[in-house]
Enzyme design. Structure first.
Site, short mmCIF file in Angstrom:
data_model
loop_
_atom_site.label_atom_id
_atom_site.label_comp_id
_atom_site.label_asym_id
_atom_site.label_seq_id
_atom_site.Cartn_x
_atom_site.Cartn_y
_atom_site.Cartn_z
N GLU A 22 0.83 -1.21 0.00
CA GLU A 22 0.00 0.00 0.00
C GLU A 22 0.87 1.26 0.00
O GLU A 22 0.41 2.35 0.34
CB GLU A 22 -0.95 -0.03 1.21
CG GLU A 22 -1.88 -1.23 1.21
CD GLU A 22 -3.15 -1.03 0.37
OE1 GLU A 22 -3.73 0.07 0.40
OE2 GLU A 22 -3.55 -2.00 -0.31
N HIS A 54 -4.58 1.45 7.35
CA HIS A 54 -3.18 1.77 7.03
C HIS A 54 -2.51 2.28 8.31
O HIS A 54 -3.17 2.89 9.15
CB HIS A 54 -3.07 2.90 5.99
CG HIS A 54 -3.49 2.53 4.61
ND1 HIS A 54 -4.28 3.34 3.83
CD2 HIS A 54 -3.23 1.43 3.86
CE1 HIS A 54 -4.47 2.78 2.65
NE2 HIS A 54 -3.85 1.62 2.65
N CYS A 82 -3.05 11.15 3.83
CA CYS A 82 -3.36 10.27 2.68
C CYS A 82 -3.20 11.01 1.37
O CYS A 82 -2.90 10.41 0.34
CB CYS A 82 -4.81 9.79 2.72
SG CYS A 82 -5.26 8.89 4.18
O1 SUG Z 1 -7.81 2.82 0.12
N1 SUG Z 1 -10.61 4.92 0.24
C1 SUG Z 1 -9.18 4.76 0.32
C2 SUG Z 1 -8.62 5.69 1.37
C3 SUG Z 1 -7.12 5.69 1.37
C4 SUG Z 1 -6.54 6.47 2.48
N2 SUG Z 1 -5.14 6.46 2.39
C5 SUG Z 1 -4.28 6.41 3.42
N3 SUG Z 1 -4.67 6.09 4.65
N4 SUG Z 1 -3.03 6.61 3.17
C6 SUG Z 1 -8.81 3.32 0.64
O2 SUG Z 1 -9.53 2.69 1.44
C7 SUG Z 1 -12.80 4.60 -0.74
C8 SUG Z 1 -13.42 4.70 -2.11
C9 SUG Z 1 -14.92 4.56 -2.08
O3 SUG Z 1 -15.46 3.85 -1.24
O4 SUG Z 1 -15.57 5.16 -2.98
C10 SUG Z 1 -11.31 4.42 -0.78
O5 SUG Z 1 -10.78 3.83 -1.71
#
Ligand code: SUG
EC number: 3.5.3.23
Length: 448
Positions: free
Chosen positions: A174, A250, A371
């Site tokens: 990730e 994460h 993020c």
């Molecule tokens: O991978 N959300 C992302 C959020 C990522 C956050 N990044 C970090 N913590 N670095 C994920 O879960 C949700 C998309 C949706 O449901 O439409 C999403 O992909």
């Protein structure tokens, strides 16, 4: 030579929507099907970039991806013209259409893992695109991510790019969301800290019971090998599986590091004492003095940390040696977290200032300030070798704001994703964007 930590923020794409796509990410699941506002989302992100630039930080911008991803739908068997592919998917497989429309590439902390040149065997800055293998909608990001990063950091004398790891769960990666680097100065050799959720091959490591652990130990080790990091400059730690089961998908949802400091929740890791001792010893060998700032569960519960995204903050070094924390508005809305922050900044410790940003559009999908940015430590020579089109300036901010105003919708629901017009709108917008950012042809519609 002077060195910088440059934050490259993901520009939110024109299809930003709440698809409920991320099992284990509480915000994504609980806001599923709500209507979103892509224009507001992009402007909120740009406002953060502008504010950091105005504070004197070097700020960059990372382009969004082409969505809907018609190529991804074709590879799943939909056919005909582009409009027919979308129409057929909307009729027969709505979840696949929604996944192919996600603007999730905005969370660029997941785009790649980056090792600065001071840490790597060949003295170049290394990038490994993350395979984001745990979620289908994110697993389709890395080919374009690699092209965009290649267009931003093109000079092979200074930059080395690695393709994403094998696309299987055993190498789930990730990117920088599970990676932090400690150093005395950005230009000096540091200690790279890789946090994993489970081991794919060694059953002695415990795993969460309810939600997936997205990052494996084996993926982190592979990235460290690819980047040519030395054992002296690497520490691996396991995330506490119990916090993953509470929505910490994460590590950057429960800890953030910068310079010599790690700001983390008491429950974030397994074997915390041993981990801190190793970080401290390895950083000392590199001339640094490790500083651990632990937030006790008695003051902030894991639940409050997940709700407020306290740790998904940006920890930034100020000229006077103190640190500044960039937090989302949700921290101010949470009484206990806000109280904690008041105490923290007034106690005379390292973190002396907090700045609050409204990033609600991104937050509702589980993406806070941290993020939205990919950190790249660069010395002066390397910074000069970066494509200047992606470095934020006042004129670029103005141009991008106008570009968003011109191309983005202010409301999006699942039904809108089936509109064949949306694809044309997005391609027109992105075509213009590649010219603004001087990226050349990076999108499938530009190269196929
Ligand atoms: O991978 N959300 C992302 C959020 C990522 C956050 N990044 C970090 N913590 N670095 C994920 O879960 C949700 C998309 C949706 O449901 O439409 C999403 O992909």
């Amino acid at each position: 030579m002077k060195s910088y930590e440059v934050n490259f923020d993901g520009l939110v794409g024109p299809t930003h929507n709440y698809g409920g796509l991320s099992f284990g990410n509480v915000a994504s699941q609980s806001n599923s099907q709500q209507s979103s506002n892509p224009k507001e989302a992009a402007l909120q992100g740009l406002a953060k970039m502008k504010a950091l630039m105005d504070m004197g930080f070097v700020q960059g911008v990372l382009a969004p991806q082409e969505r809907p991803d018609v190529g991804a739908l074709r590879s799943l068997g939909f056919s005909g013209t582009d409009a027919q592919v979308i129409e057929q998917a909307a009729k027969e497989a709505v979840p696949l259409l929604v996944a192919s429309c996600s603007a999730s590439s905005m969370w660029v902390a997941n785009a790649a893992t980056v090792s600065p040149s001071a840490d790597t065997a060949d003295g170049r800055v290394h990038f490994t695109a993350a395979n984001l293998n745990c979620k289908y909608h994110r697993s389709i990001e890395h080919p374009t991510t690699s092209r965009v990063l290649g267009a931003m950091f093109a000079d092979q004398k200074h930059f080395a790019h690695h393709a994403a790891l094998p696309a299987v769960a055993q190498f789930g990666d990730e990117g920088a969301a599970n990676h932090t680097r400690f150093c005395r100065d950005y230009g000096e050799a540091g200690v790279e800290f890789f946090v994993f959720g489970r081991s794919a091959f060694d059953p002695r490591y415990p795993a969460p019971q309810k939600y997936p652990a997205r990052q494996t130990l084996e993926a982190s080790q592979a990235v460290a090998r690819l980047h040519g990091l030395s054992d002296d400059g690497v520490v691996y730690a396991q995330q506490n599986p119990a916090v993953i089961d509470q929505g910490v998908f994460h590590n950057d949802v429960i800890a953030v590091g910068n310079g010599e400091a790690l700001f983390y929740h008491e429950d974030a890791f397994l074997d915390t004492e041993q981990m801190l001792a190793e970080l401290s010893a390895k950083l000392a060998k590199r001339g640094g003095q490790f500083k651990a700032i632990c937030v006790p569960r008695a003051q902030v519960s894991v639940e409050d940390a997940v709700r407020s995204y306290l740790f998904n903050s940006q920890l930034l070094s100020q000229a006077d040696g103190s640190m500044l924390l960039i937090v989302p508005q949700e921290c101010q809305n949470n009484e206990r977290v806000w109280q904690y922050l008041q105490t923290l900044t007034s106690s005379g410790g390292l973190i002396r200032e907090v700045k609050v940003f409204d990033l609600k559009q991104s937050m509702q999908n589980g993406g806070g300030p941290a993020c939205l940015r990919l950190r790249v430590a660069l010395n002066e020579t390397e910074l000069a070798a970066v494509n200047p089109g992606v470095i934020m300036t006042a004129p670029l901010y103005g141009t991008l704001t106008q570009w968003v105003e011109k191309h983005y919708r202010d409301r999006m629901t699942e039904n809108d994703l089936a509109d064949p017009q949306l694809l044309l709108e997005c391609r027109a917008a992105l075509d213009e964007l590649t010219q603004i950012l001087k990226l050349g042809a990076v999108y499938p519609f530009q190269i196929n």
